[in-house]
Design a protein around this motif. Structure first.
Motif, PDB file in Angstrom:
ATOM      1  N   ALA A  44      -4.915  19.486 -12.648  1.00 26.89           N
ATOM      2  CA  ALA A  44      -4.922  20.881 -13.087  1.00 26.89           C
ATOM      3  C   ALA A  44      -6.247  21.520 -12.680  1.00 26.89           C
ATOM      4  O   ALA A  44      -7.256  20.834 -12.477  1.00 26.89           O
ATOM      5  CB  ALA A  44      -4.734  20.982 -14.597  1.00 26.89           C
ATOM      6  N   LEU A  45      -6.239  22.830 -12.551  1.00 24.86           N
ATOM      7  CA  LEU A  45      -7.425  23.549 -12.079  1.00 24.86           C
ATOM      8  C   LEU A  45      -8.216  24.172 -13.220  1.00 24.86           C
ATOM      9  O   LEU A  45      -8.894  25.177 -13.035  1.00 24.86           O
ATOM     10  CB  LEU A  45      -7.004  24.632 -11.072  1.00 24.86           C
ATOM     11  CG  LEU A  45      -6.393  24.100  -9.776  1.00 24.86           C
ATOM     12  CD1 LEU A  45      -6.016  25.243  -8.840  1.00 24.86           C
ATOM     13  CD2 LEU A  45      -7.355  23.143  -9.074  1.00 24.86           C
ATOM     14  N   TRP A  46      -8.143  23.564 -14.405  1.00 16.88           N
ATOM     15  CA  TRP A  46      -8.955  23.995 -15.533  1.00 16.88           C
ATOM     16  C   TRP A  46      -9.611  22.781 -16.162  1.00 16.88           C
ATOM     17  O   TRP A  46      -9.017  21.698 -16.199  1.00 16.88           O
ATOM     18  CB  TRP A  46      -8.099  24.727 -16.569  1.00 16.88           C
ATOM     19  CG  TRP A  46      -7.483  25.980 -16.047  1.00 16.88           C
ATOM     20  CD1 TRP A  46      -8.079  27.197 -15.887  1.00 16.88           C
ATOM     21  CD2 TRP A  46      -6.142  26.138 -15.575  1.00 16.88           C
ATOM     22  NE1 TRP A  46      -7.197  28.103 -15.362  1.00 16.88           N
ATOM     23  CE2 TRP A  46      -6.000  27.484 -15.159  1.00 16.88           C
ATOM     24  CE3 TRP A  46      -5.041  25.282 -15.469  1.00 16.88           C
ATOM     25  CZ2 TRP A  46      -4.807  27.981 -14.644  1.00 16.88           C
ATOM     26  CZ3 TRP A  46      -3.850  25.771 -14.960  1.00 16.88           C
ATOM     27  CH2 TRP A  46      -3.747  27.103 -14.564  1.00 16.88           C
ATOM     28  N   PRO A  47     -10.827  22.929 -16.685  1.00 19.51           N
ATOM     29  CA  PRO A  47     -11.532  21.774 -17.273  1.00 19.51           C
ATOM     30  C   PRO A  47     -10.785  21.149 -18.438  1.00 19.51           C
ATOM     31  O   PRO A  47     -10.913  19.945 -18.677  1.00 19.51           O
ATOM     32  CB  PRO A  47     -12.870  22.383 -17.729  1.00 19.51           C
ATOM     33  CG  PRO A  47     -13.054  23.605 -16.888  1.00 19.51           C
ATOM     34  CD  PRO A  47     -11.677  24.135 -16.638  1.00 19.51           C
ATOM     35  N   ASP A  48     -10.016  21.955 -19.187  1.00 20.83           N
ATOM     36  CA  ASP A  48      -9.277  21.425 -20.334  1.00 20.83           C
ATOM     37  C   ASP A  48      -7.828  21.103 -19.981  1.00 20.83           C
ATOM     38  O   ASP A  48      -6.973  21.019 -20.877  1.00 20.83           O
ATOM     39  CB  ASP A  48      -9.326  22.406 -21.501  1.00 20.83           C
ATOM     40  CG  ASP A  48      -8.704  23.766 -21.154  1.00 20.83           C
ATOM     41  OD1 ASP A  48      -8.329  23.970 -19.979  1.00 20.83           O
ATOM     42  OD2 ASP A  48      -8.595  24.619 -22.063  1.00 20.83           O
ATOM     43  N   ASN A  49      -7.548  20.946 -18.690  1.00 17.91           N
ATOM     44  CA  ASN A  49      -6.191  20.700 -18.217  1.00 17.91           C
ATOM     45  C   ASN A  49      -5.321  21.892 -18.596  1.00 17.91           C
ATOM     46  O   ASN A  49      -5.559  22.986 -18.103  1.00 17.91           O
ATOM     47  CB  ASN A  49      -5.654  19.381 -18.767  1.00 17.91           C
ATOM     48  CG  ASN A  49      -4.548  18.794 -17.887  1.00 17.91           C
ATOM     49  OD1 ASN A  49      -3.392  19.142 -18.018  1.00 17.91           O
ATOM     50  ND2 ASN A  49      -4.920  17.900 -16.988  1.00 17.91           N
ATOM     51  N   LEU A  50      -4.329  21.723 -19.475  1.00 18.00           N
ATOM     52  CA  LEU A  50      -3.462  22.847 -19.862  1.00 18.00           C
ATOM     53  C   LEU A  50      -3.573  23.165 -21.350  1.00 18.00           C
ATOM     54  O   LEU A  50      -2.674  23.802 -21.923  1.00 18.00           O
ATOM     55  CB  LEU A  50      -2.000  22.531 -19.522  1.00 18.00           C
ATOM     56  CG  LEU A  50      -1.670  22.313 -18.048  1.00 18.00           C
ATOM     57  CD1 LEU A  50      -0.186  21.992 -17.884  1.00 18.00           C
ATOM     58  CD2 LEU A  50      -2.038  23.536 -17.212  1.00 18.00           C
ATOM     59  N   MET A  51      -4.672  22.775 -21.979  1.00 21.14           N
ATOM     60  CA  MET A  51      -4.810  22.975 -23.415  1.00 21.14           C
ATOM     61  C   MET A  51      -4.802  24.452 -23.798  1.00 21.14           C
ATOM     62  O   MET A  51      -4.334  24.821 -24.881  1.00 21.14           O
ATOM     63  CB  MET A  51      -6.092  22.300 -23.920  1.00 21.14           C
ATOM     64  CG  MET A  51      -6.032  20.783 -23.922  1.00 21.14           C
ATOM     65  SD  MET A  51      -7.621  20.005 -24.334  1.00 21.14           S
ATOM     66  CE  MET A  51      -7.929  20.734 -25.945  1.00 21.14           C
ATOM     67  N   ARG A  52      -5.277  25.304 -22.941  1.00 28.76           N
ATOM     68  CA  ARG A  52      -5.312  26.742 -23.240  1.00 28.76           C
ATOM     69  C   ARG A  52      -3.902  27.342 -23.276  1.00 28.76           C
ATOM     70  O   ARG A  52      -3.724  28.456 -23.759  1.00 28.76           O
ATOM     71  CB  ARG A  52      -6.154  27.469 -22.205  1.00 28.76           C
ATOM     72  CG  ARG A  52      -5.621  27.391 -20.773  1.00 28.76           C
ATOM     73  CD  ARG A  52      -6.607  27.972 -19.785  1.00 28.76           C
ATOM     74  NE  ARG A  52      -7.829  27.173 -19.740  1.00 28.76           N
ATOM     75  CZ  ARG A  52      -8.932  27.552 -19.090  1.00 28.76           C
ATOM     76  NH1 ARG A  52      -8.956  28.698 -18.430  1.00 28.76           N
ATOM     77  NH2 ARG A  52      -9.989  26.776 -19.093  1.00 28.76           N
ATOM     78  N   TYR A  53      -2.919  26.619 -22.752  1.00 30.70           N
ATOM     79  CA  TYR A  53      -1.548  27.131 -22.726  1.00 30.70           C
ATOM     80  C   TYR A  53      -0.635  26.382 -23.695  1.00 30.70           C
ATOM     81  O   TYR A  53       0.584  26.380 -23.522  1.00 30.70           O
ATOM     82  CB  TYR A  53      -0.981  27.018 -21.309  1.00 30.70           C
ATOM     83  CG  TYR A  53      -1.805  27.735 -20.273  1.00 30.70           C
ATOM     84  CD1 TYR A  53      -1.932  29.124 -20.294  1.00 30.70           C
ATOM     85  CD2 TYR A  53      -2.467  27.028 -19.263  1.00 30.70           C
ATOM     86  CE1 TYR A  53      -2.695  29.787 -19.345  1.00 30.70           C
ATOM     87  CE2 TYR A  53      -3.231  27.684 -18.311  1.00 30.70           C
ATOM     88  CZ  TYR A  53      -3.333  29.061 -18.358  1.00 30.70           C
ATOM     89  OH  TYR A  53      -4.098  29.713 -17.420  1.00 30.70           O
ATOM     90  N   VAL A  54      -1.187  25.767 -24.722  1.00 32.73           N
ATOM     91  CA  VAL A  54      -0.418  24.930 -25.633  1.00 32.73           C
ATOM     92  C   VAL A  54       0.693  25.701 -26.335  1.00 32.73           C
ATOM     93  O   VAL A  54       1.728  25.125 -26.692  1.00 32.73           O
ATOM     94  CB  VAL A  54      -1.363  24.276 -26.673  1.00 32.73           C
ATOM     95  CG1 VAL A  54      -2.035  25.318 -27.554  1.00 32.73           C
ATOM     96  CG2 VAL A  54      -0.614  23.252 -27.513  1.00 32.73           C
ATOM     97  N   THR A  55       0.526  27.010 -26.519  1.00 33.33           N
ATOM     98  CA  THR A  55       1.543  27.803 -27.227  1.00 33.33           C
ATOM     99  C   THR A  55       2.407  28.630 -26.275  1.00 33.33           C
ATOM    100  O   THR A  55       3.203  29.452 -26.735  1.00 33.33           O
ATOM    101  CB  THR A  55       0.874  28.741 -28.235  1.00 33.33           C
ATOM    102  OG1 THR A  55      -0.008  29.638 -27.546  1.00 33.33           O
ATOM    103  CG2 THR A  55       0.070  27.957 -29.271  1.00 33.33           C
ATOM    104  N   ASP A  56       2.265  28.432 -24.979  1.00 38.19           N
ATOM    105  CA  ASP A  56       3.002  29.227 -23.998  1.00 38.19           C
ATOM    106  C   ASP A  56       4.218  28.444 -23.500  1.00 38.19           C
ATOM    107  O   ASP A  56       4.080  27.532 -22.674  1.00 38.19           O
ATOM    108  CB  ASP A  56       2.090  29.584 -22.826  1.00 38.19           C
ATOM    109  CG  ASP A  56       2.711  30.613 -21.893  1.00 38.19           C
ATOM    110  OD1 ASP A  56       3.951  30.628 -21.765  1.00 38.19           O
ATOM    111  OD2 ASP A  56       1.969  31.403 -21.292  1.00 38.19           O
ATOM    112  N   PRO A  57       5.421  28.777 -23.968  1.00 44.39           N
ATOM    113  CA  PRO A  57       6.610  28.023 -23.533  1.00 44.39           C
ATOM    114  C   PRO A  57       6.940  28.207 -22.060  1.00 44.39           C
ATOM    115  O   PRO A  57       7.535  27.312 -21.443  1.00 44.39           O
ATOM    116  CB  PRO A  57       7.727  28.572 -24.427  1.00 44.39           C
ATOM    117  CG  PRO A  57       7.249  29.922 -24.850  1.00 44.39           C
ATOM    118  CD  PRO A  57       5.756  29.825 -24.928  1.00 44.39           C
TER     119      PRO A  57
END
Length: 449
Positions: free
Chosen positions: A181-194
């Motif tokens: 993934a291209l973010w340091p937190d992987n996909l954690m910032r999108y945890v609520t985005d279905p």
């Protein structure tokens, strides 16, 4: 009759080409990532960083020792995406077809061996199978890329070009079960985005089912009674593992303030589903793995070790292997002389293969865990998690990969390579000789257990 030189037969063996193909791809990737153009700062990467990243990409694992977005330039990220694509499509199939082209002629035994290594659904035309696999992969990746790009552009205000780039990169990474993934937190910032979570999860599932299963589902999805044994076990057991994993993660992480605790009920279900899918070999995460409870780590260890379907982009010992083992145990408990699944009997050779793959996996993971414990200061839980993740070409991490040192990085790289080409394939590539016993020894009954 003239005897063919040993090297000639050895050079044409499919398993040698598979191992050599993966090794060549890793080498090319290492050289490209070691150039100054591949880094954001314009400096050459350390050879081990380049080697580890190239191995992780070709073996579609996703473990990293540097942050992908900040360390690598656009050129470096494109190289990583291309390496993922090569590894995901399978150098097994590509190398076998190349072998046929170069040799010009392949005997029946070698052709059947090539079919076995590629898990092809058509024995007579490997080139036709290759075209179908490539076309299906590109179509799936294109669909996922469009959905993700649209969401990044509309939902998060990304410029169209940047949104398209993010969509394409993560589509390739998701379908090939790579986990980059291209973010340091992987996909954690999108945890609520279905839109993002479900799209990526479905891409991981489809890529991890295996091409023979996907092709059969496309042909006969309305007629499950006509499905082959491979498809029935893969679909059935995958459904059980994902559903069971979702419920288990809800139980273990529901009140964890560092993971699901702050989320509402619907978002918790989404996060649990995503977390249950990723151990198939996806490698993405929307929850902080390092903050999970030890019970969740153990559950993830088991799911990672099992992995996904055969002949797909997933790693692990494969769900079919687990299914065969379960049926073998059930048949033994019932005192049956044969292993029957539905209206089919499981061949003895397949039973031995399932046992061999499982035992070799256990031996490799056990030895590597012991070795990592001796060279790093980390505890058993974290080390076992990291070792299984590398062997199962998964990519999930508790956050210790970058700090395992030179020896740890080399060990993880070797595990990713072994895990991708498979213990049996590696053993065949090293041994090569096929021995046929021309006599049988007398039996002796031995107490077991």
């Amino acid at each position: 009759m003239t005897r063919r030189p040993a090297l000639a037969g050895r050079g044409r063996h499919p398993t040698v080409v598979i191992a050599a193909g993966f090794g060549a791809a890793v080498l090319v990737g290492t050289l490209l990532l070691a150039t100054p153009q591949a880094t954001a700062e314009g400096d050459s990467s350390h050879w081990l960083t380049a080697l580890f990243t190239a191995t992780s990409a070709v073996c579609v694992t996703g473990l990293v020792v540097v942050d992908t977005e900040t360390h690598w330039s656009v050129f470096g990220e494109v190289v990583i995406a291309l390496l993922i694509q090569v590894g995901g499509l399978g150098i097994m199939t590509l190398a076998t077809v190349i072998t046929i082209i170069v040799s010009g002629r392949l005997g029946l035994r070698a052709r059947l061996s090539a079919q076995l290594e590629t898990k092809s659904v058509v024995a007579s035309d490997l080139g036709h199978v290759l075209r179908k696999v490539v076309l299906f992969s590109l179509i799936c990746e294109a669909v996922v890329a469009v959905v993700l790009a649209g969401r990044f552009a509309v939902g998060y205000g990304e410029p169209l070009g940047r949104a398209a780039y993010l969509g394409a990169f993560h589509a390739v990474s998701a379908f090939n079960n790579a986990g980059f993934a291209l973010w340091p937190d992987n996909l954690m910032r999108y945890v609520t985005d279905p839109w993002i979570c479900v799209t990526i999860a479905l891409a991981v599932i489809v890529g991890g089912l295996g091409f023979p299963v996907v092709f059969e589902l496309l042909r006969a999805w309305r007629r499950p009674r006509r499905w082959s044994l491979l498809t029935r076990i893969t679909v059935g057991l995958s459904t059980v593992l994902i559903a069971g994993g979702t419920l288990a993660f809800l139980m273990t992480e529901w009140r964890n303030p560092a993971t699901m605790g702050p989320l509402n009920d619907g978002d918790k279900v989404l996060a649990a589903f995503f977390t249950a899918v990723m151990p198939r070999s996806g490698g993405f995460n929307t929850l902080d793995i390092a903050q999970m409870n030890p019970s969740s780590w153990l559950l993830t260890d088991v799911l990672m070790f099992v992995g996904g379907g055969s002949a797909g982009t997933a790693g692990g010992i494969k769900v079919t292997t687990l299914g065969f083992l379960l049926f073998m145990v059930w048949s033994e408990l019932r005192g049956e002389s044969h292993v029957n699944i539905g209206h089919r009997r499981l061949p003895a050779a397949t039973q031995r293969q399932a046992l061999s793959i499982s035992m070799l996996g256990v031996v490799v993971v056990t030895f590597a865990t012991w070795l990592m414990l001796t060279i790093t200061p980390y505890g058993f839980d974290r080390v076992l998690f990291e070792i299984i993740s590398a062997f199962a070409t998964n990519g999930l991490s508790t956050g210790i990969t970058a700090d395992t040192g030179l020896a740890g990085h080399v060990l993880l790289s070797v595990l990713m390579f072994i895990g991708r080409i498979g213990p049996l394939t590696l053993g065949s590539a090293l041994a090569l000789k096929q021995r046929t016993r021309r006599y049988e020894l007398p039996e002796e009954r031995v107490i077991v257990g």
